[in-house]
Design a protein around this motif. Structure first.
Motif, short mmCIF file in Angstrom:
data_model
loop_
_atom_site.label_atom_id
_atom_site.label_comp_id
_atom_site.label_asym_id
_atom_site.label_seq_id
_atom_site.Cartn_x
_atom_site.Cartn_y
_atom_site.Cartn_z
N HIS A 33 -7.63 4.40 16.08
CA HIS A 33 -8.12 4.76 14.75
C HIS A 33 -8.05 3.52 13.87
N SER A 34 -8.81 3.53 12.80
CA SER A 34 -8.83 2.37 11.90
C SER A 34 -7.44 2.08 11.35
N ASN A 35 -6.71 3.13 10.99
CA ASN A 35 -5.35 2.98 10.48
C ASN A 35 -4.37 3.42 11.57
N THR A 36 -3.76 2.45 12.24
CA THR A 36 -2.89 2.75 13.38
C THR A 36 -1.56 3.37 12.96
N LYS A 37 -1.08 3.00 11.80
CA LYS A 37 0.16 3.57 11.25
C LYS A 37 -0.17 4.14 9.88
N ILE A 38 0.38 5.31 9.58
CA ILE A 38 0.05 5.99 8.34
C ILE A 38 1.30 6.12 7.47
N ASP A 39 1.14 5.86 6.20
CA ASP A 39 2.23 5.91 5.22
C ASP A 39 2.51 7.35 4.79
N GLN A 40 3.77 7.73 4.74
CA GLN A 40 4.17 9.09 4.37
C GLN A 40 3.66 9.48 2.99
N ASP A 41 3.84 8.61 2.02
CA ASP A 41 3.41 8.93 0.66
C ASP A 41 1.88 9.08 0.58
N ALA A 42 1.17 8.31 1.38
CA ALA A 42 -0.28 8.41 1.39
C ALA A 42 -0.72 9.79 1.90
N VAL A 43 -0.01 10.31 2.89
CA VAL A 43 -0.34 11.65 3.41
C VAL A 43 -0.04 12.70 2.35
N ARG A 44 1.10 12.61 1.72
CA ARG A 44 1.47 13.58 0.68
C ARG A 44 0.45 13.57 -0.46
N GLN A 45 0.04 12.38 -0.89
CA GLN A 45 -0.96 12.26 -1.95
C GLN A 45 -2.30 12.83 -1.52
N ALA A 46 -2.68 12.56 -0.27
CA ALA A 46 -3.96 13.07 0.24
C ALA A 46 -3.97 14.60 0.25
N VAL A 47 -2.85 15.21 0.66
CA VAL A 47 -2.76 16.67 0.65
C VAL A 47 -2.88 17.17 -0.79
N LYS A 48 -2.13 16.53 -1.69
CA LYS A 48 -2.12 16.94 -3.10
C LYS A 48 -3.52 16.83 -3.72
N LYS A 49 -4.27 15.79 -3.34
CA LYS A 49 -5.60 15.57 -3.89
C LYS A 49 -6.69 16.38 -3.18
#
Length: 174
Positions: free
Chosen positions: A25-41
């Protein structure tokens, strides 16, 4: 295997996405806060449908159907390292076709993968998707490198008639 609708189980999603590496995938490692923000948005819901892939009672992957309101959706399939190699990818792709054609009345499903992702390419073929294109330098990786991409697709008529129609890659004599 079971497929279950994602219902904002944010911490389960953080665990799945952030405790695994996604080599193709383009992003091999994913940031925890980025996932939380994506869910929230609303990333996993607005214009998309997200589903858990459950195997032996464990959440081992997700499938995100993008452009769900279009007649031709795209998708992102992710299986954890431990879930790979068990035939789940093919089963999920068969489920995806049954769901999108049988329940959502879609006419075509497209999937893209890096050319070097041989396991996913094999899944596509074994699930009845047809290779329709090879795109040179079309996948931008997080580290700045660029990879080739392969396009696979399934069409409603093939699903309905349980067949694979070959593409017409060389139909013109140019």
């Amino acid at each position: 295997m079971k497929i279950q609708k994602f219902n904002l189980e944010t911490e389960d999603l953080v665990e799945l996405l952030c405790s695994n590496e996604w080599a193709f995938h383009s992003n091999t490692k994913i940031d925890q806060d980025a996932v939380r923000q994506a869910v929230k948005k609303g990333y996993y819901a607005d214009g998309r449908e997200t589903f858990w892939i459950i195997f032996n009672g464990q959440k081992v992957g997700i499938i995100i159907i993008e452009d769900i309101d279009d007649t031709i959706p795209l998708f992102d399939l992710r299986l954890t390292k431990n879930a790979r190699g068990n035939g789940l990818g093919v089963k999920v792709l068969h489920w995806l076709k049954d769901y999108l054609y049988g329940e959502k009345n879609k006419i075509r499903i497209e999937g893209y993968t890096r050319a070097d992702n041989l396991a996913m390419r094999k899944c596509f073929t074994n699930a009845g998707f047809v290779k329709e294109g090879y795109l040179r330098n079309a996948w931008e990786n997080e580290d700045g490198t660029i990879s080739d991409t392969v396009l696979y697709a399934s069409i409603f008529e093939d699903w309905q008639q349980n067949k694979m129609t070959p593409t017409k890659l060389n139909e013109y004599p140019f």
